[in-house]
Design a protein around this motif. Structure first.
Motif, PDB file in Angstrom:
ATOM      1  N   LEU A  59       0.826  -1.203   0.000  1.00 24.60           N
ATOM      2  CA  LEU A  59       0.000   0.000   0.000  1.00 24.60           C
ATOM      3  C   LEU A  59       0.859   1.251   0.000  1.00 24.60           C
ATOM      4  O   LEU A  59       1.864   1.315   0.702  1.00 24.60           O
ATOM      5  N   ASN A  60       0.500   2.226  -0.788  1.00 22.12           N
ATOM      6  CA  ASN A  60       1.060   3.569  -0.612  1.00 22.12           C
ATOM      7  C   ASN A  60       0.049   4.593  -1.089  1.00 22.12           C
ATOM      8  O   ASN A  60      -0.866   4.260  -1.850  1.00 22.12           O
ATOM      9  N   PRO A  61       0.185   5.837  -0.609  1.00 24.89           N
ATOM     10  CA  PRO A  61      -0.901   6.809  -0.819  1.00 24.89           C
ATOM     11  C   PRO A  61      -1.243   7.081  -2.287  1.00 24.89           C
ATOM     12  O   PRO A  61      -2.373   7.424  -2.597  1.00 24.89           O
ATOM     13  N   ASN A  62      -0.257   6.919  -3.173  1.00 25.55           N
ATOM     14  CA  ASN A  62      -0.609   7.168  -4.578  1.00 25.55           C
ATOM     15  C   ASN A  62      -0.603   5.908  -5.433  1.00 25.55           C
ATOM     16  O   ASN A  62      -0.308   5.953  -6.618  1.00 25.55           O
ATOM     17  N   MET A  63      -0.928   4.770  -4.808  1.00 29.46           N
ATOM     18  CA  MET A  63      -0.917   3.498  -5.533  1.00 29.46           C
ATOM     19  C   MET A  63      -1.927   3.459  -6.680  1.00 29.46           C
ATOM     20  O   MET A  63      -1.742   2.723  -7.638  1.00 29.46           O
ATOM     21  N   GLY A  64      -2.974   4.249  -6.578  1.00 32.63           N
ATOM     22  CA  GLY A  64      -3.995   4.196  -7.615  1.00 32.63           C
ATOM     23  C   GLY A  64      -3.741   5.132  -8.780  1.00 32.63           C
ATOM     24  O   GLY A  64      -4.364   5.016  -9.836  1.00 32.63           O
ATOM     25  N   ASP A  65      -2.799   6.057  -8.602  1.00 30.90           N
ATOM     26  CA  ASP A  65      -2.593   7.093  -9.619  1.00 30.90           C
ATOM     27  C   ASP A  65      -2.247   6.528 -10.989  1.00 30.90           C
ATOM     28  O   ASP A  65      -2.726   7.015 -12.009  1.00 30.90           O
ATOM     29  N   ASP A  66      -1.399   5.487 -10.981  1.00 36.99           N
ATOM     30  CA  ASP A  66      -0.969   4.933 -12.263  1.00 36.99           C
ATOM     31  C   ASP A  66      -2.071   4.137 -12.950  1.00 36.99           C
ATOM     32  O   ASP A  66      -1.915   3.726 -14.096  1.00 36.99           O
ATOM     33  N   LEU A  67      -3.165   3.894 -12.234  1.00 36.81           N
ATOM     34  CA  LEU A  67      -4.235   3.097 -12.837  1.00 36.81           C
ATOM     35  C   LEU A  67      -5.349   3.966 -13.422  1.00 36.81           C
ATOM     36  O   LEU A  67      -6.151   3.501 -14.214  1.00 36.81           O
ATOM     37  N   VAL A  68      -5.381   5.245 -13.025  1.00 35.07           N
ATOM     38  CA  VAL A  68      -6.509   6.092 -13.439  1.00 35.07           C
ATOM     39  C   VAL A  68      -6.482   6.350 -14.943  1.00 35.07           C
ATOM     40  O   VAL A  68      -7.457   6.090 -15.649  1.00 35.07           O
ATOM     41  N   LEU A  69      -5.332   6.857 -15.424  1.00 38.74           N
ATOM     42  CA  LEU A  69      -5.260   7.190 -16.846  1.00 38.74           C
ATOM     43  C   LEU A  69      -5.455   5.964 -17.738  1.00 38.74           C
ATOM     44  O   LEU A  69      -6.235   6.015 -18.676  1.00 38.74           O
ATOM     45  N   PRO A  70      -4.772   4.822 -17.442  1.00 44.30           N
ATOM     46  CA  PRO A  70      -5.033   3.637 -18.266  1.00 44.30           C
ATOM     47  C   PRO A  70      -6.501   3.227 -18.256  1.00 44.30           C
ATOM     48  O   PRO A  70      -7.009   2.744 -19.271  1.00 44.30           O
ATOM     49  N   SER A  71      -7.194   3.450 -17.134  1.00 43.87           N
ATOM     50  CA  SER A  71      -8.601   3.052 -17.144  1.00 43.87           C
ATOM     51  C   SER A  71      -9.415   3.960 -18.068  1.00 43.87           C
ATOM     52  O   SER A  71     -10.380   3.515 -18.689  1.00 43.87           O
ATOM     53  N   PHE A  72      -9.001   5.221 -18.195  1.00 43.95           N
ATOM     54  CA  PHE A  72      -9.643   6.091 -19.192  1.00 43.95           C
ATOM     55  C   PHE A  72      -9.408   5.534 -20.598  1.00 43.95           C
ATOM     56  O   PHE A  72     -10.312   5.490 -21.433  1.00 43.95           O
ATOM     57  N   ILE A  73      -8.138   5.130 -20.827  1.00 45.02           N
ATOM     58  CA  ILE A  73      -7.791   4.607 -22.156  1.00 45.02           C
ATOM     59  C   ILE A  73      -8.612   3.347 -22.454  1.00 45.02           C
ATOM     60  O   ILE A  73      -9.097   3.160 -23.578  1.00 45.02           O
ATOM     61  N   ALA A  74      -8.775   2.497 -21.416  1.00 41.52           N
ATOM     62  CA  ALA A  74      -9.560   1.277 -21.614  1.00 41.52           C
ATOM     63  C   ALA A  74     -10.966   1.628 -22.085  1.00 41.52           C
ATOM     64  O   ALA A  74     -11.528   0.975 -22.973  1.00 41.52           O
ATOM     65  N   ILE A  75     -11.535   2.680 -21.493  1.00 42.38           N
ATOM     66  CA  ILE A  75     -12.889   3.086 -21.864  1.00 42.38           C
ATOM     67  C   ILE A  75     -12.918   3.642 -23.293  1.00 42.38           C
ATOM     68  O   ILE A  75     -13.808   3.319 -24.085  1.00 42.38           O
ATOM     69  N   ILE A  76     -11.906   4.456 -23.628  1.00 42.68           N
ATOM     70  CA  ILE A  76     -11.861   5.033 -24.967  1.00 42.68           C
ATOM     71  C   ILE A  76     -11.703   3.929 -26.016  1.00 42.68           C
ATOM     72  O   ILE A  76     -12.386   3.923 -27.044  1.00 42.68           O
ATOM     73  N   ILE A  77     -10.810   2.974 -25.719  1.00 44.83           N
ATOM     74  CA  ILE A  77     -10.589   1.885 -26.675  1.00 44.83           C
ATOM     75  C   ILE A  77     -11.828   1.004 -26.777  1.00 44.83           C
ATOM     76  O   ILE A  77     -12.251   0.604 -27.854  1.00 44.83           O
ATOM     77  N   GLY A  78     -12.431   0.707 -25.613  1.00 40.62           N
ATOM     78  CA  GLY A  78     -13.589  -0.178 -25.601  1.00 40.62           C
ATOM     79  C   GLY A  78     -14.806   0.419 -26.276  1.00 40.62           C
ATOM     80  O   GLY A  78     -15.598  -0.278 -26.881  1.00 40.62           O
ATOM     81  N   GLY A  79     -14.935   1.729 -26.185  1.00 45.61           N
ATOM     82  CA  GLY A  79     -16.064   2.372 -26.830  1.00 45.61           C
ATOM     83  C   GLY A  79     -17.052   2.934 -25.833  1.00 45.61           C
ATOM     84  O   GLY A  79     -17.295   2.356 -24.777  1.00 45.61           O
ATOM     85  N   ALA A  80     -17.623   4.076 -26.203  1.00 47.87           N
ATOM     86  CA  ALA A  80     -18.530   4.784 -25.313  1.00 47.87           C
ATOM     87  C   ALA A  80     -19.755   3.954 -24.989  1.00 47.87           C
ATOM     88  O   ALA A  80     -20.357   3.332 -25.852  1.00 47.87           O
ATOM     89  N   GLY A  81     -20.126   3.938 -23.727  1.00 46.44           N
ATOM     90  CA  GLY A  81     -21.380   3.333 -23.323  1.00 46.44           C
ATOM     91  C   GLY A  81     -21.392   1.821 -23.243  1.00 46.44           C
ATOM     92  O   GLY A  81     -22.377   1.233 -22.851  1.00 46.44           O
TER      93      GLY A  81
END
Lengths: 327, 289
Positions: free
Chosen positions: B213-235
């Motif tokens: 655990l560390n306080p910014n452990m999730g930071d590196d996952l936020v942007l890729p999760s946006f990319i996953a949504i963009i690649i996967g397609g809206a909605g």
């Protein structure tokens, strides 16, 4: 945004421009009084640089009504472009600025064209993603960009005007006036732009994109143009930022900077031409103060964001205007 | 070489599953509330820390379930008190709000649990290597895959077969009509937000056992999760699922030959998808607003 808030662009028929007098008097005399309120020359220059970046962004955000959360990319590319010239090529400040602008604006046009394929929140998401591409490239391309440590080992060059040499390298006050001169040129260009048919079209798109489309305006193309113009001004600011710090680092490309630029525009008042400058002045000063006072600066910055959104959504200028209107 | 490839593929799959849990939550919230949750990664970290705080009292297994519920409740409170107030406003406000919240949450974790990383201990049962030759196949990794598969299956079953799930799906397509049919969309959005946060916190507990655990452990996952949504397609949640796994594996496989490129490659994938198929792999035409 409602129709009652139309055109905050400067118009020819406006009342006596007292606010312009105050703004420019304050900016021109800043080095003289900054010291008394706990500021310093570099802080004044930083306010101008971020003010310019936020005003550039605001052409898109406030005047075209399109969201970008990735303007750090063009800011940072401006900085790296200037840095590359000074570090690897020639010792020339004007050339450094030009190349910074070129790098930032070309990226803005190319990325903008790719992003136009999505709208709304997905567009906002793409602006962030494209910003992060630049961040990762700067971060991992160690041999050219200096990686995590950033591009170092360069200094801004004194300005040779032919008849005299301005030593902006060693004289902080002189450099401030150099930044102010460029700032003045840029704001004049922005003012002219907003009065032009193109600027009016941008405002029309903000007010009602569908109606603009019915009027035969190619909305996508105008958003792209507005996007490109706003990246242009933001990259000017970025180039100046590299000159101010004498280094360019990946943080200047990070999406946190994008967020900061957006909050500056919103904080000052994004429907007002000068709002982002006021926002930059407040935010940069607060940031400087808070980070020197407490280790929990992140919480404070976060609280500022939340408070602005929940309590002052129209910014300082919007708040003042509403108060004076309700009296 | 084969071991190396398998090693990276496994890593990629695991990474992809974290992206999936994150991205499904972000996607749920984006689809129904039209809010991009910047703070999603910080809710992930909070999930890990809450499990760390709870497990001495209730043991790992119960904490695995209770921590996400607690953080989901925090999410619910955040939504009721703050996020819901910006639904009707231009996009910029919700972005700034969640951006500010992410700063506050990260600093909160730092203040309470410290800057330095903490280990989240997992039961010994899960720590045994399953195979002698393939050292990286620990029991924990199989467990992790199992939990994510169950969670994702449960989510899709919930959305597909329950009344509330159907309302969420309908709201994604046309919120006004759902509202006109007499459904309380305020409540629906709150629940949906909490559900998304629950998934992030679950990912946080699982990630805590893997990388600490560390306080910014999730930071590196936020942007890729946006990319996953963009690649996967809206909605499309299925698109998000596919997108998450694809970028996880792509980034791990790239790391075999070019370690610095593991992050760059997911952005390259995004650009390729944008050029060739602007609506994303499984996005609906016209669902891009």
């Amino acid at each position: 945004m409602s129709a009652t808030t139309i055109s905050a662009a400067p118009s020819r028929t406006a009342k006596p421009k007292l606010h312009l007098l105050i703004i420019w008097a304050a900016l021109l005399t800043a080095p003289a009084w900054m010291g008394y309120i706990g500021g310093y020359d570099a802080l004044a220059s930083r306010i101008l640089v971020f003010g310019l970046a936020a005003m550039g962004l605001n052409l898109l955000l406030g005047f075209t009504g399109v969201m970008s959360f990735g303007h750090a990319a063009y800011f940072g590319l401006g900085a790296y472009g200037a840095g590359f010239v000074l570090r690897y090529w020639v010792h020339s400040t004007p050339l450094a600025i030009l190349c910074g602008i070129l790098l930032g604006t070309v990226a803005g046009v190319v990325f903008g064209a790719l992003m136009m394929r999505r709208t709304g929140m997905y567009f906002a998401m793409l602006t962030i993603a494209f910003g992060q591409i630049c961040y990762y490239v700067a971060y991992s391309w160690n041999s050219v960009t200096g990686g995590y440590d950033g591009l170092r080992g360069f200094q801004r060059a004194p300005l040779d005007l032919g008849f005299t040499v301005l030593n902006i390298r060693d004289n902080g006050v002189l450099f401030y006036y150099f930044v102010l001169a460029i700032f003045a040129v840029c704001t004049a260009l922005m003012g002219l732009l907003l009065r032009s048919p193109l600027g009016r079209t941008m405002i029309a798109i903000r007010e009602n994109p569908r109606r603009a489309r019915f009027l035969g305006i190619n909305v996508e193309r105008h958003i792209l143009i507005s996007f490109a113009i706003s990246t242009f001004f933001t990259s000017v600011a970025g180039a100046l930022y590299a000159l101010l710090n004498n280094f360019a680092d990946p943080t200047s490309l990070y999406y946190v900077i994008s967020g900061n630029i957006v909050i500056m525009a919103v904080m000052g008042g994004m429907l007002n031409f000068w709002g982002p400058l006021l926002g930059a002045a407040i935010f940069v000063t607060l940031q400087d103060y808070i980070s020197s006072m407490t280790v929990n600066w992140m919480s404070w910055i976060g609280i500022i964001f939340v408070a602005i959104v929940l309590f002052f959504p129209s910014g300082v200028l919007g708040f003042l205007r509403r108060r004076s209107a309700s009296k | 070489m084969l071991t190396l490839v398998l090693f990276n593929l496994t890593n990629g799959l695991i990474l992809g599953l974290f992206y999936v849990l994150m991205a499904l939550g972000v996607s749920l919230i984006l689809n129904l509330s039209n809010v991009i949750n910047f703070a999603h990664g910080n809710f992930l970290a909070l999930g890990g820390y809450v499990a760390y705080a709870l497990s001495p009292y209730m043991g790992y297994w119960l904490a695995l379930l209770v921590a996400p519920l607690v953080v989901g409740l925090v999410g619910l409170i955040v939504e009721r008190t703050m996020i819901r107030r910006v639904y009707a406003r231009p996009h910029v406000y919700s972005l700034l709000l969640t951006f500010g919240l992410s700063f506050i949450l990260q600093d909160f974790c730092r203040m309470v649990w410290g800057v330095n990383g903490l280990p989240l201990s997992i039961p010994n049962v899960l720590n045994q290597p399953v195979s002698n030759t393939l050292f990286f196949l620990t029991g924990y990794r199989f467990f992790l895959v199992g939990v994510v598969v169950v969670a994702v299956a449960a989510l899709f079953a919930f959305l597909g077969f329950t009344r509330v799930g159907t309302r969420i799906r309908a709201g994604t397509l046309d919120l006004d009509t759902v509202s006109a049919l007499g459904i309380n969309i305020g409540l629906l959005r709150s629940f949906n937000f909490a559900l998304g946060i629950f998934l992030a916190a679950l990912a946080g507990v699982l990630a805590g056992g893997q990388i600490g655990l560390n306080p910014n452990m999730g930071d590196d996952l936020v942007l890729p999760s946006f990319i996953a949504i963009i690649i996967g397609g809206a909605g499309s949640l299925v698109g998000t699922l596919v997108g998450g796994i694809v970028i996880g594996i792509a980034s791990a496989v790239t790391a075999i030959w070019w370690s610095a490129g593991s992050e760059v490659v997911i952005y390259i994938l995004m650009v390729v998808v944008l050029v060739l198929r602007p609506r994303g792999l499984m996005g609906e035409e016209g669902m891009m607003t």
